[in-house]
Design an enzyme around this catalytic site. Structure first.
Site, PDB file in Angstrom:
ATOM      1  N   ARG A  16     -15.404 -28.473  -4.404  1.00  0.00           N
ATOM      2  CA  ARG A  16     -14.035 -28.206  -3.953  1.00  0.00           C
ATOM      3  C   ARG A  16     -13.971 -27.999  -2.438  1.00  0.00           C
ATOM      4  O   ARG A  16     -12.910 -28.137  -1.837  1.00  0.00           O
ATOM      5  CB  ARG A  16     -13.452 -27.003  -4.691  1.00  0.00           C
ATOM      6  CG  ARG A  16     -14.072 -25.665  -4.372  1.00  0.00           C
ATOM      7  CD  ARG A  16     -13.364 -24.518  -5.112  1.00  0.00           C
ATOM      8  NE  ARG A  16     -13.877 -23.225  -4.710  1.00  0.00           N
ATOM      9  CZ  ARG A  16     -14.899 -22.604  -5.289  1.00  0.00           C
ATOM     10  NH1 ARG A  16     -15.521 -23.179  -6.303  1.00  0.00           N
ATOM     11  NH2 ARG A  16     -15.309 -21.418  -4.862  1.00  0.00           N
ATOM     12  N   HIS A  40     -24.903 -21.353 -10.743  1.00  0.00           N
ATOM     13  CA  HIS A  40     -23.961 -20.915 -11.789  1.00  0.00           C
ATOM     14  C   HIS A  40     -23.923 -21.932 -12.932  1.00  0.00           C
ATOM     15  O   HIS A  40     -24.419 -21.650 -14.000  1.00  0.00           O
ATOM     16  CB  HIS A  40     -22.562 -20.627 -11.242  1.00  0.00           C
ATOM     17  CG  HIS A  40     -22.528 -19.587 -10.185  1.00  0.00           C
ATOM     18  ND1 HIS A  40     -23.033 -18.314 -10.373  1.00  0.00           N
ATOM     19  CD2 HIS A  40     -22.070 -19.617  -8.909  1.00  0.00           C
ATOM     20  CE1 HIS A  40     -22.891 -17.607  -9.267  1.00  0.00           C
ATOM     21  NE2 HIS A  40     -22.314 -18.369  -8.358  1.00  0.00           N
ATOM     22  N   ASP A  64     -27.067 -12.992  -5.955  1.00  0.00           N
ATOM     23  CA  ASP A  64     -25.762 -13.474  -5.508  1.00  0.00           C
ATOM     24  C   ASP A  64     -24.973 -12.437  -4.717  1.00  0.00           C
ATOM     25  O   ASP A  64     -25.201 -12.255  -3.529  1.00  0.00           O
ATOM     26  CB  ASP A  64     -24.978 -13.967  -6.733  1.00  0.00           C
ATOM     27  CG  ASP A  64     -23.751 -14.782  -6.375  1.00  0.00           C
ATOM     28  OD1 ASP A  64     -23.420 -14.894  -5.183  1.00  0.00           O
ATOM     29  OD2 ASP A  64     -23.105 -15.314  -7.291  1.00  0.00           O
TER      30      ASP A  64
END
Length: 460
Positions: A213, A273, A324
């Site tokens: 994205r 992920h 993370d």
């Protein structure tokens, strides 16, 4: 072989690539690489003798500055909270952090990771620009600060400058509160070149297109064509269902499907992920040799969802773990909840195992070691000649481990209580944690406290 008290360690039980071995002498050179791993040895008078020694874990996904947010985003809003509402709070913090504060926060984080058993980290670094959105005179200014934090703590690091050009699919311009992240391919190539001289036994340099994205497929191809072919490439992929839906709407393909249709994905890639996959995408990932970067505590904290670990294991996929956003700095907690999440989802027990390795703790630790090392692009995660001398010494006198057979150590460590059983930590042959305390913990913690005080004093 000539050894000395400063470059060898004797382990009554050491976790080698083939499993636990008895009476192992571990020797390393001045560069921090293991030169000898001798099982069935006899201890020398000068050698430190330890009961349980195993390879340090790789933290394959880190945004170090987000350590400053841990515990600060757990208050409900007026409407439903999600990854996307958390992200707005994260952006607000990112806009205010100075390079000096970034270094202090990263150093504190890395000492915490070391004390809990991570000896390497992959830093997915996208906070590149100054607060007003301009580039620093040294385009790699903030990356160098994070590398300095790694050096101060002693942790090994794979630095991954992040390409981040758009706010969403369809080349939507970056939001004003994303201005510090803005980069194009030329910026990343300049950063990469500026950081090449930092490479050594402790440091590797790769790249990270942020996500599909945020980066066009053509940008990824052009960037990778200009870089050495074996450097690590990490990317966020399919973390949220909203991301999958937007990708489908804009391109007609799901994110992993789009990635494989537009890139040559292979063993140098880490897909972080990958929470929301179709069965076909999962098979593509496993067959490619890429690593799935699973960040269970963050994925749980943000409400992302569960990675389909059983199907991925069945497809012989490779995986590793990362902290993370750093709501936890413990590889044990990361792996425990990776297993427990599957148990809750499936209403079964002992999910992460295979016919060749039935003990869940052994399976998880060893698979995460191998996947993390591959994602880092460094020879770590194994006690073998030529690898880095990155080692954990567990507290063999702790009630959980005292008189315990080595074969039961990993299961016991992972699934018995929350005491930190890591006593000493070696990275590149240097002891950076002793008796549970980092060698420079006082100074690093003081700098972190000062940085946090400055950030908390800012108007909200």
């Amino acid at each position: 072989m000539t050894t000395s008290a400063t470059n060898s360690l004797f382990a009554h039980n050491a976790l080698l690539p083939q499993g636990w071995a008895r009476d192992v002498r571990l020797s390393w050179d001045a560069q921090g690489n293991l030169t000898g791993v001798e099982a069935g040895a006899s201890a020398m008078a000068y050698e430190s003798q330890e009961n349980f020694v195993l390879p340090g874990m790789v933290n394959l996904h880190s945004h170090s500055f987000q350590r400053a947010l841990a515990g600060m985003t757990e208050t409900g809003g007026e409407g439903p909270d999600s990854f996307w509402t958390w992200r707005d709070l994260m952006y607000r913090t990112a806009l205010n952090i100075t390079p000096g504060q970034m270094q202090a926060i990263a150093a504190q984080l890395y000492t915490e990771c070391l004390r809990h058993g991570y000896t390497s980290v992959c830093e997915f670094h996208y906070l590149h620009r100054a607060q007003d959105g301009s580039l620093y005179a040294d385009i790699a200014e903030t990356a160098r600060r994070v590398l300095a934090a790694a050096q101060a703590s002693g942790i090994g690091i794979t630095m991954l400058p992040v390409l981040y050009s758009h706010a969403d699919f369809g080349d939507i311009p970056l939001r004003h509160d994303q201005r510090r992240f803005a980069t194009d391919g030329e910026n990343i190539l300049r950063m990469f070149a500026a950081l090449e001289s930092e490479r050594n036994g402790q440091v590797e340099i790769g790249v990270a297109p942020h996500s599909l994205r945020a980066v066009r497929p053509q940008q990824i191809r052009e960037l990778l064509a200009a870089l050495p072919v074996r450097r690590p490439v990490h990317i966020h992929i399919a973390e949220q269902q909203r991301e999958v839906d937007a990708c489908l709407q804009m391109t007609g393909k799901r994110p992993v499907e789009l990635l494989f249709d537009t890139q040559e994905v292979g063993a140098r890639w880490c897909l972080v992920h990958a929470t929301h996959l179709s069965a076909a995408e999962l098979q593509m990932m496993a067959a490619s040799g890429a690593v799935a970067g699973i960040c269970t505590t963050t994925e749980g904290n943000l409400g992302d969802g569960f990675f389909d670990l059983p199907a991925y294991i069945a497809a012989r996929g490779r995986f590793g773990i990362g902290s993370d956003s750093h709501v936890s700095q413990s590889p044990v907690e990361e792996l425990r909840w990776l297993e427990y999440g599957q148990r809750l989802r499936m209403q079964q027990r002992n999910v992460a195992q295979a016919s060749s390795r039935r003990r869940v703790g052994d399976f998880l630790w060893n698979e995460a070691l191998a996947g993390g090392a591959q994602a880092a692009g460094r020879d770590v995660g194994r006690l073998a000649a030529g690898a880095r001398a990155d080692m954990l010494v567990l507290d063999g006198q702790h009630p959980n481990l005292a008189e315990l057979p080595a074969v039961d150590v990993l299961n016991t460590w992972m699934f018995t209580g929350n005491d930190n059983l890591v006593r000493d930590v070696y990275v590149g042959g240097n002891k950076v944690v002793e008796n549970g305390r980092h060698k420079d913990q006082a100074a690093i913690s003081a700098a972190y406290a000062a940085a946090m005080a400055e950030l908390r004093a800012l108007p909200t």
